[in-house]
Scaffold this motif. Sequence first.
Motif, short mmCIF file in Angstrom:
data_model
loop_
_atom_site.label_atom_id
_atom_site.label_comp_id
_atom_site.label_asym_id
_atom_site.label_seq_id
_atom_site.Cartn_x
_atom_site.Cartn_y
_atom_site.Cartn_z
N LYS A 11 57.18 13.65 39.99
CA LYS A 11 57.61 12.62 40.94
C LYS A 11 56.58 11.52 41.13
O LYS A 11 56.92 10.33 41.17
N ARG A 14 56.67 9.31 38.20
CA ARG A 14 57.95 8.59 38.16
C ARG A 14 57.97 7.42 39.13
O ARG A 14 58.35 6.30 38.78
N THR A 15 57.53 7.67 40.35
CA THR A 15 57.52 6.60 41.35
C THR A 15 56.46 5.55 41.01
O THR A 15 56.64 4.36 41.30
N ALA A 35 64.79 13.02 37.27
CA ALA A 35 63.74 14.04 37.21
C ALA A 35 63.87 14.92 35.97
O ALA A 35 62.96 15.71 35.69
#
Length: 247
Positions: A11, A14-15, A35
């Motif tokens: 995460k 990804r962010t 995800a």
Amino acid sequence: MYRVMIVEDEKIIRTGIASVVSRFGSGLEVAWQCADAYAAWDLFQAEAPDLVITDIVMRGMTGLELARKIREAGSDVPLVILSGYAEFEYARSAIQLGVCEYVVKPLNVKQFTGLLARLEKLLDERKGAPENAGPAADPAAGNLAIRRVEEYVAGHLGEDLSLATVAARVNLSTNYLSMLFRSTTSQKYSEYVLRMRMEKAKKLLAQSEFKIYEIAEICGYNSVKHFISAFKKHTGTTPTQYKNSHG
């Protein structure tokens, strides 16, 4: 705005990628953050994003498997592969699937920003061009890039031919060009440059009246000693000996 899909199982990464795309990709919009590759594949079939940025190693379906599904579905959407490994086999598989870029993590924000600019330009060009022929378009572009590299090297043997310099000339990242060149030609870029310089040197030694130091300079060597050492290692003889036997 071009819609971007990001596929990354961590995460925080990804962010982070989404943040960089949103901040620096002026014509890009992060429309989906997935995800795992299964969710990405389901969304891809329903939504058809303009650009896919995916991690390579994820539980279940990998990024390469996702890329393969996308290509088998007939889509030539630009694909960017992210990997924590500079593994040649991964890179070769990615290139065979027509991936636009193979980026090794951790990301360098400056280089990634440059990549986003190149991708926007690619998307703009596609938007203004006739329909692409399909998945073969990206591999063809890769072959074209290699031909451009070879032409540039041939015409600039006496100049700086570092990988970084030439990569900038063909608008590719240094890492990706290195892997693309090796996959396409079955040799390292540095080996190719050395071979071309040595072939040029042998021709000049046999067919011209240039001095050894002049040939060294013509072939891109600032140091005559370095040139003589490289020539002997490559041919098994010194430049003087080669000239005497072939001149």
